[in-house]
Design a protein around this motif. Structure first.
Motif, PDB file in Angstrom:
ATOM      1  N   PHE A  34       1.280  -1.286  -0.064  1.00 14.82           N
ATOM      2  CA  PHE A  34       0.008  -0.263  -0.263  1.00 14.82           C
ATOM      3  C   PHE A  34       0.960   0.912   0.123  1.00 14.82           C
ATOM      4  CE2 PHE A  34      -3.809  -2.660   2.388  1.00 14.82           C
ATOM      5  CZ  PHE A  34      -3.811  -2.445   1.157  1.00 14.82           C
ATOM      6  N   HIS A  35       2.323   1.561   0.736  1.00 11.96           N
ATOM      7  CA  HIS A  35       2.464   2.374   1.165  1.00 11.96           C
ATOM      8  C   HIS A  35       3.739   2.656   0.399  1.00 11.96           C
ATOM      9  CE1 HIS A  35       5.869   0.597   3.797  1.00 11.96           C
ATOM     10  NE2 HIS A  35       4.909   0.611   4.405  1.00 11.96           N
ATOM     11  N   SER A  36       4.279   1.582  -0.407  1.00 12.20           N
ATOM     12  CA  SER A  36       5.526   1.552  -1.516  1.00 12.20           C
ATOM     13  C   SER A  36       5.404   0.478  -2.515  1.00 12.20           C
ATOM     14  CB  SER A  36       6.926   0.862  -0.702  1.00 12.20           C
ATOM     15  OG  SER A  36       6.532  -0.017   0.062  1.00 12.20           O
ATOM     16  N   PRO A  37       6.280   0.891  -3.365  1.00  8.78           N
ATOM     17  CA  PRO A  37       6.291  -0.345  -4.604  1.00  8.78           C
ATOM     18  C   PRO A  37       6.860  -1.283  -4.577  1.00  8.78           C
ATOM     19  CG  PRO A  37       8.300   1.712  -4.909  1.00  8.78           C
ATOM     20  CD  PRO A  37       7.442   2.019  -3.306  1.00  8.78           C
ATOM     21  N   TYR A  38       7.343  -2.232  -3.627  1.00 10.70           N
ATOM     22  CA  TYR A  38       7.317  -3.163  -2.654  1.00 10.70           C
ATOM     23  C   TYR A  38       7.312  -4.448  -3.696  1.00 10.70           C
ATOM     24  CZ  TYR A  38       8.085  -7.436   0.388  1.00 10.70           C
ATOM     25  OH  TYR A  38       8.352  -8.331   1.439  1.00 10.70           O
ATOM     26  N   MET A  39       5.985  -4.395  -4.528  1.00 12.26           N
ATOM     27  CA  MET A  39       6.476  -5.504  -5.200  1.00 12.26           C
ATOM     28  C   MET A  39       7.711  -5.834  -6.723  1.00 12.26           C
ATOM     29  SD  MET A  39       2.105  -6.625  -6.447  1.00 12.26           S
ATOM     30  CE  MET A  39       1.695  -4.592  -7.825  1.00 12.26           C
ATOM     31  N   TYR A  40       7.869  -3.980  -6.594  1.00 17.56           N
ATOM     32  CA  TYR A  40       8.874  -4.009  -8.502  1.00 17.56           C
ATOM     33  C   TYR A  40      10.318  -3.896  -7.369  1.00 17.56           C
ATOM     34  CZ  TYR A  40       4.267  -3.069 -10.410  1.00 17.56           C
ATOM     35  OH  TYR A  40       3.008  -3.031 -10.375  1.00 17.56           O
ATOM     36  N   MET A  41      10.656  -3.827  -6.545  1.00 20.81           N
ATOM     37  CA  MET A  41      11.958  -3.757  -5.164  1.00 20.81           C
ATOM     38  C   MET A  41      12.150  -5.293  -5.224  1.00 20.81           C
ATOM     39  SD  MET A  41      10.575  -2.207  -1.556  1.00 20.81           S
ATOM     40  CE  MET A  41      10.496  -1.205  -2.862  1.00 20.81           C
ATOM     41  N   ASP A  42      14.041  -5.332  -5.300  1.00 18.86           N
ATOM     42  CA  ASP A  42      14.567  -6.016  -3.765  1.00 18.86           C
ATOM     43  C   ASP A  42      14.312  -5.658  -2.570  1.00 18.86           C
ATOM     44  OD1 ASP A  42      16.131  -7.960  -2.281  1.00 18.86           O
ATOM     45  OD2 ASP A  42      17.846  -7.225  -3.332  1.00 18.86           O
ATOM     46  N   PRO A  43      13.542  -6.080  -1.124  1.00 16.36           N
ATOM     47  CA  PRO A  43      13.298  -5.509  -0.578  1.00 16.36           C
ATOM     48  C   PRO A  43      14.045  -5.930   0.619  1.00 16.36           C
ATOM     49  CG  PRO A  43      11.956  -7.470  -1.127  1.00 16.36           C
ATOM     50  CD  PRO A  43      12.823  -6.956  -2.091  1.00 16.36           C
ATOM     51  N   LEU A 329      -7.159   5.482   0.100  1.00 17.20           N
ATOM     52  CA  LEU A 329      -6.943   6.162   0.297  1.00 17.20           C
ATOM     53  C   LEU A 329      -5.840   7.486   1.671  1.00 17.20           C
ATOM     54  CD1 LEU A 329     -11.367   7.242   1.114  1.00 17.20           C
ATOM     55  CD2 LEU A 329      -9.507   7.851  -0.034  1.00 17.20           C
ATOM     56  N   ILE A 330      -5.645   6.813   2.146  1.00 18.60           N
ATOM     57  CA  ILE A 330      -4.188   7.420   2.886  1.00 18.60           C
ATOM     58  C   ILE A 330      -2.894   8.146   1.833  1.00 18.60           C
ATOM     59  CG2 ILE A 330      -2.638   7.141   4.930  1.00 18.60           C
ATOM     60  CD1 ILE A 330      -5.051   5.493   6.023  1.00 18.60           C
ATOM     61  N   PHE A 331      -2.719   6.306   1.568  1.00 15.70           N
ATOM     62  CA  PHE A 331      -1.400   6.753   0.445  1.00 15.70           C
ATOM     63  C   PHE A 331      -1.767   7.212  -0.780  1.00 15.70           C
ATOM     64  CE2 PHE A 331      -0.652   3.148   4.043  1.00 15.70           C
ATOM     65  CZ  PHE A 331       0.260   4.129   4.521  1.00 15.70           C
ATOM     66  N   TYR A 332      -2.670   7.477  -1.300  1.00 17.95           N
ATOM     67  CA  TYR A 332      -2.884   7.754  -3.113  1.00 17.95           C
ATOM     68  C   TYR A 332      -2.617   8.760  -3.084  1.00 17.95           C
ATOM     69  CZ  TYR A 332      -2.757   2.485  -4.088  1.00 17.95           C
ATOM     70  OH  TYR A 332      -2.459   1.305  -4.567  1.00 17.95           O
ATOM     71  N   ASN A 333      -2.437   9.117  -3.869  1.00 16.79           N
ATOM     72  CA  ASN A 333      -2.512  10.742  -4.683  1.00 16.79           C
ATOM     73  C   ASN A 333      -4.466  11.466  -4.345  1.00 16.79           C
ATOM     74  OD1 ASN A 333      -1.671  13.225  -5.217  1.00 16.79           O
ATOM     75  ND2 ASN A 333      -2.409  13.551  -6.675  1.00 16.79           N
ATOM     76  N   TYR A 334      -5.110  10.804  -4.700  1.00 19.19           N
ATOM     77  CA  TYR A 334      -6.435  11.436  -4.960  1.00 19.19           C
ATOM     78  C   TYR A 334      -7.108  10.893  -3.834  1.00 19.19           C
ATOM     79  CZ  TYR A 334      -7.454   6.194  -5.509  1.00 19.19           C
ATOM     80  OH  TYR A 334      -7.809   5.079  -5.494  1.00 19.19           O
ATOM     81  N   GLY A 335      -6.467  10.548  -2.463  1.00 14.72           N
ATOM     82  CA  GLY A 335      -6.488  10.485  -0.800  1.00 14.72           C
ATOM     83  C   GLY A 335      -5.597  11.758  -0.350  1.00 14.72           C
ATOM     84  N   PHE A 336      -4.504  11.153   0.824  1.00 15.52           N
ATOM     85  CA  PHE A 336      -3.405  12.233   1.455  1.00 15.52           C
ATOM     86  C   PHE A 336      -2.621  12.041   0.855  1.00 15.52           C
ATOM     87  CE2 PHE A 336      -7.304  10.993   4.750  1.00 15.52           C
ATOM     88  CZ  PHE A 336      -7.487  12.168   5.204  1.00 15.52           C
ATOM     89  N   GLY A 337      -2.473  11.228   0.022  1.00 12.50           N
ATOM     90  CA  GLY A 337      -0.567  11.328  -0.141  1.00 12.50           C
ATOM     91  C   GLY A 337       0.229  10.573  -0.216  1.00 12.50           C
ATOM     92  N   MET A 338       0.443   9.948   0.899  1.00  8.52           N
ATOM     93  CA  MET A 338       1.380   9.597   1.608  1.00  8.52           C
ATOM     94  C   MET A 338       2.547   8.431   1.197  1.00  8.52           C
ATOM     95  SD  MET A 338       1.353  11.833   4.777  1.00  8.52           S
ATOM     96  CE  MET A 338       2.302  10.877   5.170  1.00  8.52           C
ATOM     97  N   TYR A 339       1.919   8.309   0.203  1.00  5.00           N
ATOM     98  CA  TYR A 339       2.658   7.437  -0.484  1.00  5.00           C
ATOM     99  C   TYR A 339       4.233   7.298  -0.825  1.00  5.00           C
ATOM    100  CZ  TYR A 339       3.043   2.850  -4.745  1.00  5.00           C
ATOM    101  OH  TYR A 339       4.040   2.148  -5.052  1.00  5.00           O
ATOM    102  N   GLY A 340       5.335   5.897  -0.215  1.00  9.62           N
ATOM    103  CA  GLY A 340       6.105   6.132  -0.274  1.00  9.62           C
ATOM    104  C   GLY A 340       7.185   7.180   0.929  1.00  9.62           C
ATOM    105  N   LYS A 341       6.075   8.038   1.686  1.00  9.32           N
ATOM    106  CA  LYS A 341       5.805   8.770   2.523  1.00  9.32           C
ATOM    107  C   LYS A 341       6.833   8.254   3.888  1.00  9.32           C
ATOM    108  CE  LYS A 341       4.632  12.735  -0.114  1.00  9.32           C
ATOM    109  NZ  LYS A 341       3.620  13.936   0.289  1.00  9.32           N
ATOM    110  N   VAL A 342       5.926   6.770   4.159  1.00  6.44           N
ATOM    111  CA  VAL A 342       6.239   6.063   5.335  1.00  6.44           C
ATOM    112  C   VAL A 342       7.516   4.840   5.239  1.00  6.44           C
ATOM    113  CG1 VAL A 342       3.940   7.093   5.584  1.00  6.44           C
ATOM    114  CG2 VAL A 342       4.039   5.082   5.762  1.00  6.44           C
TER     115      VAL A 342
END
Length: 398
Positions: A34-43, A329-342
């Motif tokens: 939800f809050h990061s591009p986890y699916m595309y990274m080497d975590p 809604l918390i993380f995507y830009n059409y909500g509070f836009g917290m994607y990649g910030k936590v």
């Protein structure tokens, strides 16, 4: 004439309790996506470089891939209970179950396209169609057939991956990261509109569902079969009788599973070790957690203290979908836009906080209504008859 479902009678509270805890675990694991591009990274390298190596290790060993197997087994358990109930009532099982799966599939499509691409409902519905036939098989055949269906293909995939890694020159699979997809997901989810997110989400879901088409018959279906076998053996109903076995077997599986899940950190985060972790460590830890919760449910204090968790589990469909609505809604830009910030710790605390509120609201809701709102829609659609969801007030006739 199709018999209508009964109300609250015959519910197994420990089943709802375990379902509730599995929803919490799934939400904590999903929070990474939800809050990061986890699916595309080497975590392993990503979080280590960000100073979050330790919280990721904790999450990867104790949470990741350790709760969706519980939910899959409980799905099979519930389906088997519905089948046995239909036999007792001499009512048709197949047509009703097919309608249930069709509606669940539609819920999954709506969820995947309009809310979050990581949907699992569509997959459960697809495997559920197969389970409608498989649930009629005797428990021993179900159980050992499930083990063969799970262990053989997943063992071969893991073994071949290990061999390829030994022959590989210039790196390992675990170093892979799709930089372009990482950038695009940050741009779309972190800065884009709802329509942009919708288009990107559709592309993501098609990719995920395409991969799942080949994997789920060997990952999700066997877990459902094991759950159905457990239901035929009445595992939850006989929990007090089986306390000793649950403690020994569950504890042993939990220890073995945790060791397997720690292999990427104990040896190296190669892709083969990650497969061992996910394919084998995850389900073993899930069985250990399940046995632990089942044992705790035999004590009155646990059921009383964690009653709201069981209520959230009873409203599992509403809980699961509302988690996606709130998180996006918390993380995507059409909500509070917290994607990649936590970070991981903050994301985990957010997931726990949301679930606590959900559990308390579920407890309040079910004090007035028979089932959750989405469960009610599912029930009405299945039986084609309007059913009142509001509880009737008990009148004092004394």
């Amino acid at each position: 004439m199709t018999k209508l479902p009964t109300g609250e009678t015959g519910r197994i509270e420990s089943l709802d309790m375990l379902r509730g805890f599995s929803l919490l675990g799934i939400f904590i694991a999903n929070m990474l996506v939800f809050h990061s591009p986890y699916m595309y990274m080497d975590p392993y390298s990503w979080f280590e470089s960000n100073g979050e190596g330790f919280p990721f290790m904790w999450l990867d060993i104790f949470i990741e891939a350790s709760f969706y197997p519980i939910f899959a087994m409980l799905f099979g358990y519930g389906l088997s209970m519905q089948y046995e109930k239909s036999l007792l009532q001499k009512s048709p099982f197949g047509p009703v179950a097919v309608r249930r799966m069709v509606i669940l599939l539609l819920f999954g499509l709506i969820h995947a396209f309009f809310i979050w691409s990581g949907d699992i409902l569509f997959t459960y519905a697809m495997m559920g169609f197969l389970m409608i036939a498989l649930v009629r098989i005797p428990p021993k055949w179900l159980f050992f057939g499930a083990l063969a269906l799970y262990i053989v293909p997943n063992g071969l995939i893991t073994g071949l991956t290990y061999v390829v890694e030994r022959l590989e020159v210039g790196g390992t699979f675990s170093e892979f990261a799709d930089i372009q997809q990482i950038q695009e997901s940050i741009e779309v989810y972190g800065h884009g509109s709802y329509l942009a997110a919708l288009a990107f989400r559709a592309k993501e879901w098609l990719f995920i569902s395409g991969a799942n088409l080949f994997l789920t018959p060997f990952m999700i279906l066997p877990l459902m079969m094991i759950g159905a076998a457990f239901a035929k053996w009445r595992l939850f109903e006989r929990a007090k009788e089986l306390k000793g076995r649950l403690l020994v077997v569950g504890g042993s599986l939990l220890i073995i599973g945790l060791i397997l899940k720690a292999l990427p950190f104990l040896i190296a985060p190669g892709f083969s070790m990650q497969l061992v972790q996910t394919y084998f460590g995850g389900p073993l830890v899930a069985l250990g957690y399940g046995a632990l919760v089942l044992l705790l449910c035999t004590t009155p204090w646990f059921s009383k203290v964690f009653r709201p968790v069981a209520k959230a589990g009873r409203m599992s469909l509403t809980t699961y979908i509302s988690q996606s609505v709130i998180a996006t809604l918390i993380f995507y830009n059409y909500g509070f836009g917290m994607y990649g910030k936590v970070g991981i710790i903050t994301g985990t605390l957010i997931a726990i906080g949301i679930f606590v509120v959900q559990a308390l609201l579920a407890d309040l809701w079910l004090s007035r209504y028979k089932m959750g709102p989405i469960e009610w829609i599912w029930r009405v659609g299945t039986y084609g008859t309007f059913l009142s969801n509001k509880k009737e007030k008990r009148q004092d006739l004394s």
